[in-house]
Design an enzyme around this catalytic site. Sequence first.
Site, PDB file in Angstrom:
ATOM      1  N   VAL A   2     -87.123  29.397 -54.231  1.00 20.88           N
ATOM      2  CA  VAL A   2     -86.230  30.497 -53.899  1.00 20.88           C
ATOM      3  C   VAL A   2     -86.089  30.535 -52.382  1.00 20.88           C
ATOM      4  O   VAL A   2     -86.899  29.940 -51.664  1.00 20.88           O
ATOM      5  CB  VAL A   2     -86.749  31.865 -54.415  1.00 20.88           C
ATOM      6  CG1 VAL A   2     -86.722  31.904 -55.928  1.00 20.88           C
ATOM      7  CG2 VAL A   2     -88.143  32.151 -53.883  1.00 20.88           C
ATOM      8  N   SER A   3     -85.069  31.215 -51.892  1.00 21.51           N
ATOM      9  CA  SER A   3     -84.757  31.183 -50.464  1.00 21.51           C
ATOM     10  C   SER A   3     -85.607  32.125 -49.625  1.00 21.51           C
ATOM     11  O   SER A   3     -85.849  31.859 -48.446  1.00 21.51           O
ATOM     12  CB  SER A   3     -83.278  31.514 -50.244  1.00 21.51           C
ATOM     13  OG  SER A   3     -82.464  30.545 -50.863  1.00 21.51           O
ATOM     14  N   SER A   4     -86.064  33.241 -50.203  1.00 22.96           N
ATOM     15  CA  SER A   4     -86.772  34.235 -49.398  1.00 22.96           C
ATOM     16  C   SER A   4     -87.840  34.954 -50.214  1.00 22.96           C
ATOM     17  O   SER A   4     -87.856  34.881 -51.448  1.00 22.96           O
ATOM     18  CB  SER A   4     -85.787  35.264 -48.839  1.00 22.96           C
ATOM     19  OG  SER A   4     -85.214  36.021 -49.900  1.00 22.96           O
ATOM     20  N   GLN A  43     -87.058  37.217 -53.172  1.00 28.22           N
ATOM     21  CA  GLN A  43     -86.663  36.641 -54.457  1.00 28.22           C
ATOM     22  C   GLN A  43     -87.875  36.165 -55.261  1.00 28.22           C
ATOM     23  O   GLN A  43     -87.750  35.315 -56.136  1.00 28.22           O
ATOM     24  CB  GLN A  43     -85.703  35.466 -54.220  1.00 28.22           C
ATOM     25  CG  GLN A  43     -84.401  35.869 -53.547  1.00 28.22           C
ATOM     26  CD  GLN A  43     -83.550  34.658 -53.200  1.00 28.22           C
ATOM     27  OE1 GLN A  43     -84.021  33.707 -52.587  1.00 28.22           O
ATOM     28  NE2 GLN A  43     -82.287  34.688 -53.605  1.00 28.22           N
TER      29      GLN A  43
END
Length: 208
Positions: free
Chosen positions: A68-70, A73
């Site tokens: 996931v990006s961050s 999330q």
Amino acid sequence: MGQLVPIGVAAKELGVHPDTLRRWEVEGRIEAPERTAGGRRRYDLAKLHHLAPRTSISARSTIAYARVSSNGQKDDLVRQVALLESFCATNGWAYEVISDVGSGLNYHKRGLKALVSRICSGEVGRLVLSHKDRLLRFGSELVFSLCEHFGVEVIIINASEDSTFEEDLANDVIEIVTVFSARLYGSRSDENKQVMERLQEVAKELSP
């Protein structure tokens, strides 16, 4: 002459995609296979034996990769991992999950670097992803090429769920804004922060 088998059987024996055998034929890396009366390829396994990896796919590790990006999330990461674990367990594979939290534009994530290293060492026989872009936003084809070279089977669970152009564009914008906002926020410039906050708002508005 050795045993003649269909392209799917030959590809599975070598641990490659059937398209790889077709490409090797065009490149002259392997002899043109026999053809049935209906024009279907039949491969002599004895002539392909030298192309097989030193160990079969089943003897090597199955790696499931999630990203996931961050940190915001993390719930999505938990769902990804659960899906990958369920899929691997259903197929009866002994598996290991590697996960990352970071942008799909970042090639230096710890998990991704470990994954590539293990692919190149020849210990990975199967790579499982929930979606193609979980590997990288751009450049995933490079990793897939490495998988092909080292005889790694790639399985994308939701490969048929193609996103629209607008969805891809919105996701790309969000990824880029996330990367640059992280860099500019550290500069202590109130102006930079205001600009990035506005860009993030626009990116969210673009997202379907």
